[in-house]
Design a protein around this motif. Structure first.
Motif, PDB file in Angstrom:
ATOM      1  N   ALA A   1       0.827  -1.214   0.000  1.00  0.00           N
ATOM      2  CA  ALA A   1       0.000   0.000   0.000  1.00  0.00           C
ATOM      3  C   ALA A   1       0.856   1.257   0.000  1.00  0.00           C
ATOM      4  CB  ALA A   1      -0.931  -0.005   1.205  1.00  0.00           C
ATOM      5  N   ARG A   2       2.038   1.190   0.609  1.00  0.00           N
ATOM      6  CA  ARG A   2       2.906   2.376   0.648  1.00  0.00           C
ATOM      7  C   ARG A   2       3.673   2.585  -0.650  1.00  0.00           C
ATOM      8  NH1 ARG A   2       3.442   0.864   6.229  1.00  0.00           N
ATOM      9  NH2 ARG A   2       5.116  -0.592   5.723  1.00  0.00           N
ATOM     10  N   MET A   3       3.705   1.572  -1.510  1.00  0.00           N
ATOM     11  CA  MET A   3       4.430   1.692  -2.772  1.00  0.00           C
ATOM     12  C   MET A   3       3.650   2.524  -3.778  1.00  0.00           C
ATOM     13  SD  MET A   3       5.689  -2.235  -3.392  1.00  0.00           S
ATOM     14  CE  MET A   3       6.855  -3.044  -2.315  1.00  0.00           C
ATOM     15  N   ASP A   4       4.369   3.141  -4.713  1.00  0.00           N
ATOM     16  CA  ASP A   4       3.667   3.773  -5.820  1.00  0.00           C
ATOM     17  C   ASP A   4       3.315   2.697  -6.850  1.00  0.00           C
ATOM     18  OD1 ASP A   4       5.936   3.247  -7.422  1.00  0.00           O
ATOM     19  OD2 ASP A   4       6.792   5.229  -7.017  1.00  0.00           O
ATOM     20  N   ARG A   5       2.578   3.109  -7.881  1.00  0.00           N
ATOM     21  CA  ARG A   5       2.077   2.146  -8.855  1.00  0.00           C
ATOM     22  C   ARG A   5       3.208   1.359  -9.517  1.00  0.00           C
ATOM     23  NH1 ARG A   5      -2.790   1.874 -11.491  1.00  0.00           N
ATOM     24  NH2 ARG A   5      -3.378   3.884 -10.598  1.00  0.00           N
ATOM     25  N   GLU A   6       4.302   2.033  -9.840  1.00  0.00           N
ATOM     26  CA  GLU A   6       5.412   1.360 -10.519  1.00  0.00           C
ATOM     27  C   GLU A   6       6.065   0.316  -9.606  1.00  0.00           C
ATOM     28  OE1 GLU A   6       9.657   2.445 -12.757  1.00  0.00           O
ATOM     29  OE2 GLU A   6       8.324   4.033 -12.053  1.00  0.00           O
ATOM     30  N   GLU A   7       6.302   0.688  -8.371  1.00  0.00           N
ATOM     31  CA  GLU A   7       6.922  -0.250  -7.432  1.00  0.00           C
ATOM     32  C   GLU A   7       6.023  -1.458  -7.184  1.00  0.00           C
ATOM     33  OE1 GLU A   7       9.577   2.477  -4.426  1.00  0.00           O
ATOM     34  OE2 GLU A   7       7.390   2.604  -4.267  1.00  0.00           O
ATOM     35  N   ARG A   8       4.722  -1.198  -7.087  1.00  0.00           N
ATOM     36  CA  ARG A   8       3.808  -2.299  -6.845  1.00  0.00           C
ATOM     37  C   ARG A   8       3.786  -3.249  -8.036  1.00  0.00           C
ATOM     38  NH1 ARG A   8      -0.700   0.476  -6.114  1.00  0.00           N
ATOM     39  NH2 ARG A   8      -0.035   1.123  -4.035  1.00  0.00           N
ATOM     40  N   GLY A   9       3.822  -2.684  -9.231  1.00  0.00           N
ATOM     41  CA  GLY A   9       3.861  -3.521 -10.424  1.00  0.00           C
ATOM     42  C   GLY A   9       5.091  -4.408 -10.466  1.00  0.00           C
ATOM     43  N   LYS A  10       6.233  -3.862 -10.068  1.00  0.00           N
ATOM     44  CA  LYS A  10       7.461  -4.661 -10.052  1.00  0.00           C
ATOM     45  C   LYS A  10       7.379  -5.799  -9.049  1.00  0.00           C
ATOM     46  CE  LYS A  10      10.656  -1.051 -11.605  1.00  0.00           C
ATOM     47  NZ  LYS A  10      11.817  -0.200 -11.227  1.00  0.00           N
ATOM     48  N   ALA A  11       6.707  -5.559  -7.925  1.00  0.00           N
ATOM     49  CA  ALA A  11       6.597  -6.602  -6.910  1.00  0.00           C
ATOM     50  C   ALA A  11       5.839  -7.816  -7.430  1.00  0.00           C
ATOM     51  CB  ALA A  11       5.908  -6.050  -5.675  1.00  0.00           C
ATOM     52  N   PHE A  12       4.952  -7.579  -8.422  1.00  0.00           N
ATOM     53  CA  PHE A  12       4.154  -8.683  -8.964  1.00  0.00           C
ATOM     54  C   PHE A  12       4.730  -9.241 -10.260  1.00  0.00           C
ATOM     55  CE2 PHE A  12       1.080  -7.040  -6.006  1.00  0.00           C
ATOM     56  CZ  PHE A  12       0.292  -8.138  -5.676  1.00  0.00           C
ATOM     57  N   GLU A  13       5.882  -8.738 -10.705  1.00  0.00           N
ATOM     58  CA  GLU A  13       6.474  -9.232 -11.945  1.00  0.00           C
ATOM     59  C   GLU A  13       6.791 -10.715 -11.838  1.00  0.00           C
ATOM     60  OE1 GLU A  13       9.897  -6.949 -12.854  1.00  0.00           O
ATOM     61  OE2 GLU A  13       8.777  -5.240 -13.653  1.00  0.00           O
ATOM     62  N   GLY A  14       6.597 -11.417 -12.913  1.00  0.00           N
ATOM     63  CA  GLY A  14       6.912 -12.836 -12.945  1.00  0.00           C
ATOM     64  C   GLY A  14       5.785 -13.734 -12.492  1.00  0.00           C
ATOM     65  N   LEU A  15       4.694 -13.144 -12.021  1.00  0.00           N
ATOM     66  CA  LEU A  15       3.556 -13.953 -11.591  1.00  0.00           C
ATOM     67  C   LEU A  15       2.532 -14.030 -12.711  1.00  0.00           C
ATOM     68  CD1 LEU A  15       2.905 -12.509  -8.015  1.00  0.00           C
ATOM     69  CD2 LEU A  15       4.391 -14.406  -8.651  1.00  0.00           C
ATOM     70  N   ASP A  16       1.973 -15.225 -12.929  1.00  0.00           N
ATOM     71  CA  ASP A  16       0.886 -15.303 -13.901  1.00  0.00           C
ATOM     72  C   ASP A  16      -0.408 -14.850 -13.231  1.00  0.00           C
ATOM     73  OD1 ASP A  16      -0.225 -17.458 -12.446  1.00  0.00           O
ATOM     74  OD2 ASP A  16       0.915 -18.927 -13.621  1.00  0.00           O
ATOM     75  N   GLU A  17      -1.481 -14.733 -14.017  1.00  0.00           N
ATOM     76  CA  GLU A  17      -2.721 -14.161 -13.493  1.00  0.00           C
ATOM     77  C   GLU A  17      -3.314 -15.015 -12.372  1.00  0.00           C
ATOM     78  OE1 GLU A  17      -5.497 -11.553 -12.640  1.00  0.00           O
ATOM     79  OE2 GLU A  17      -3.823 -11.226 -14.037  1.00  0.00           O
ATOM     80  N   ALA A  18      -3.200 -16.334 -12.497  1.00  0.00           N
ATOM     81  CA  ALA A  18      -3.737 -17.202 -11.456  1.00  0.00           C
ATOM     82  C   ALA A  18      -3.012 -16.978 -10.132  1.00  0.00           C
ATOM     83  CB  ALA A  18      -3.635 -18.661 -11.883  1.00  0.00           C
ATOM     84  N   GLU A  19      -1.685 -16.820 -10.199  1.00  0.00           N
ATOM     85  CA  GLU A  19      -0.915 -16.579  -8.979  1.00  0.00           C
ATOM     86  C   GLU A  19      -1.251 -15.213  -8.383  1.00  0.00           C
ATOM     87  OE1 GLU A  19       3.177 -19.084  -9.786  1.00  0.00           O
ATOM     88  OE2 GLU A  19       2.838 -17.233 -10.900  1.00  0.00           O
ATOM     89  N   ARG A  20      -1.417 -14.222  -9.240  1.00  0.00           N
ATOM     90  CA  ARG A  20      -1.793 -12.894  -8.743  1.00  0.00           C
ATOM     91  C   ARG A  20      -3.157 -12.941  -8.051  1.00  0.00           C
ATOM     92  NH1 ARG A  20       0.256  -8.304 -13.007  1.00  0.00           N
ATOM     93  NH2 ARG A  20       2.233  -9.284 -13.545  1.00  0.00           N
ATOM     94  N   GLU A  21      -4.088 -13.679  -8.649  1.00  0.00           N
ATOM     95  CA  GLU A  21      -5.414 -13.775  -8.048  1.00  0.00           C
ATOM     96  C   GLU A  21      -5.350 -14.501  -6.705  1.00  0.00           C
ATOM     97  OE1 GLU A  21      -9.416 -13.118  -7.581  1.00  0.00           O
ATOM     98  OE2 GLU A  21      -7.988 -12.245  -8.993  1.00  0.00           O
ATOM     99  N   THR A  22      -4.493 -15.503  -6.621  1.00  0.00           N
ATOM    100  CA  THR A  22      -4.327 -16.225  -5.355  1.00  0.00           C
ATOM    101  C   THR A  22      -3.849 -15.283  -4.263  1.00  0.00           C
ATOM    102  OG1 THR A  22      -3.856 -18.312  -6.468  1.00  0.00           O
ATOM    103  CG2 THR A  22      -3.090 -18.083  -4.190  1.00  0.00           C
ATOM    104  N   ILE A  23      -2.891 -14.416  -4.613  1.00  0.00           N
ATOM    105  CA  ILE A  23      -2.379 -13.466  -3.620  1.00  0.00           C
ATOM    106  C   ILE A  23      -3.448 -12.451  -3.259  1.00  0.00           C
ATOM    107  CG2 ILE A  23      -0.717 -11.595  -3.266  1.00  0.00           C
ATOM    108  CD1 ILE A  23       1.259 -13.241  -4.912  1.00  0.00           C
ATOM    109  N   ARG A  24      -4.165 -11.953  -4.243  1.00  0.00           N
ATOM    110  CA  ARG A  24      -5.204 -10.967  -3.966  1.00  0.00           C
ATOM    111  C   ARG A  24      -6.235 -11.494  -2.970  1.00  0.00           C
ATOM    112  NH1 ARG A  24      -5.498 -10.420  -9.835  1.00  0.00           N
ATOM    113  NH2 ARG A  24      -4.196  -8.677 -10.518  1.00  0.00           N
TER     114      ARG A  24
END
Length: 444
Positions: A18-41
């Motif tokens: 939450a403290r990251m800006d949009r670019e930093e947050r995007g980098k944190a999720f790099e390398g994850l496919d959509e299913a993995e991102r949804e699992t984290i969400r």
């Protein structure tokens, strides 16, 4: 999940993201496919803050009292989800103030059970049956505290109760629920609410089998609009209302209050008898727009049993004269009012003009206040104490204002002015105290 970026994401917390800006947050999720991102969400242990997860210990009731926007609804929904996904035999009750609120907030809301459910294990929502069914057998049933008898027969293993501070017939509904909580090895209740010193909450806080946790609106600042936080802090920080609604404090009743919560609870009924006369009380706002006081609009009726009944709080805020006058006219029409009594101290001619414009045949009487709000309210308090007034259901905002009026003068309730309480006083005075002979009421 493998790879350096995924391991890095695992070391983060929701607040870090939450403290990251949009670019930093995007980098944190790099390398994850959509299913993995949804699992984290949807992985609640990752997002949950302290105070949003069940406390340790062998409690029977978890009472989560916190400020608005803390994330109470999400915490309750996630607890229900965890039970339903783990126990196919679970029979869970969802209880809100009304059945409509149970559906709109606890099931269909932004943080409700449907919104948080993973795509692979979503429950089947059967609104006509007031029921959610999980694929492996767990069942959630919906109830409204406004119909406490509906909780008398069913049995449950768990329950989530939302905003119990505003429940009508709270003690009766809670008791019926608790007596039916007899399935499974460890029946438990989670109650999520903004604190108010109503009898049910005061009873729960004193019990040994109740675990009480709390939290502040600011605790969830990472997920709330900065403008909202700034506005509420500027308006309410340090005030009695702010301590209750933002800081989540359970503030006991004000010393010297004209009305006590227990008195109001004794006056509560489910229905009114046939009404022989209906009066709408109006406390017009001095200004207009979003920052003005509310226009108090309260409808009361005289039953054929000689008792006065508060039947609607139709108060509105943030409307110009035409808007609140229209709300008055609509309330009068809904209930077939015999009289509308409107305070005319601030612009009597204007008040009459805008009300007449909204409805040319409105049965209007203007009244000038010759005494302060508290002096006007004291004879009405005596009606309550004598058992001559009833509330048909619950009116939390009006009742909070009642309990903020202090004997001898002064007001410590929500808002700058007890507009709803004043409107109710005008209406009950006109209905039951002979009008012109009572303090603070003079015919024009």
């Amino acid at each position: 999940m493998s790879g350096p970026r995924r391991r890095t994401l695992r070391t983060l917390t929701a607040d870090d993201l939450a403290r990251m800006d949009r670019e930093e947050r995007g980098k944190a999720f790099e390398g994850l496919d959509e299913a993995e991102r949804e699992t984290i969400r949807r992985h609640w242990p990752f997002w949950a803050r302290a105070g949003q997860t069940p406390p340790p210990g062998d409690w029977r009731v978890w009472l989560l009292m916190a400020g608005r926007g803390f994330g109470k609804t999400r915490a309750g929904a996630e607890w229900v989800r965890s039970i339903a996904e783990a126990d196919g035999g679970a029979r869970i009750a969802l209880v809100a103030a009304t059945l409509g609120e149970a559906r709109s907030v606890m099931v269909e809301g932004d943080s409700g059970l449907l919104a948080i459910a993973p795509f692979g294990s979503r429950p089947i929502w059967e609104p006509s049956l007031r029921r959610l069914r999980w694929p492996h057998g767990a069942v959630v049933s919906l109830y409204g505290a406004s119909e406490p008898e509906a909780l008398r027969g069913p049995q449950h293993s768990h329950a989530w109760c939302d905003e119990i501070a505003k429940w009508p017939f709270a003690v009766q509904a809670w008791d019926n629920l608790a007596l039916g909580l007899r399935l499974g090895d460890r029946p438990r209740i989670v109650a999520t609410t903004t604190p108010r010193p109503v009898p049910l909450i005061r009873t729960l806080v004193a019990r040994d089998d109740v675990a009480v946790t709390g939290g502040r609106t600011q605790d969830n600042r990472a997920h709330l609009a900065a403008d909202f936080l700034a506005a509420v802090e500027d308006s309410y920080a340090g005030t009695r209302l702010g301590r209750q609604e933002l800081d989540g404090e359970l503030i006991e009743e004000a010393e010297g209050a004209l009305w006590r919560r227990a008195l109001i609870e004794r006056c509560r009924v489910r229905t009114a008898p046939a009404l022989v006369r209906v009066v709408v009380g109006v406390d017009p706002p001095a200004g207009a727009g979003a920052t003005s006081d509310a226009c108090g609009i309260v409808v009361v009726g005289l039953g054929d049993d000689g008792i006065g009944y508060v039947i609607e709080d139709a108060s509105v805020r943030g409307l110009g004269p035409e808007g609140w006058a229209r709300a008055v006219a609509m309330a009068a029409a809904r209930h077939g009012a015999d009289r509308v009594v409107a305070e005319a101290n601030n612009g009597g001619a204007m008040v009459e003009s805008v009300l007449r414009a909204a409805d040319t045949v409105l049965p209007l009487r203007l009244a000038h206040a010759t005494h302060g709000k508290v002096a006007r309210a004291e004879p009405v308090t005596a009606l309550y104490e004598a058992g001559r007034v009833r509330h048909v259901g619950a009116f939390p905002a009006l009742e909070d204002e009642y309990c903020g009026l202090l004997a001898g003068g002064g007001y410590v309730g929500p808002g700058r002015s007890p507009d709803r309480a004043d409107a109710a006083v005008w209406a009950l005075t006109a209905l039951m105290l002979s009008g012109g002979g009572r303090p603070g009421l003079r015919r024009l």
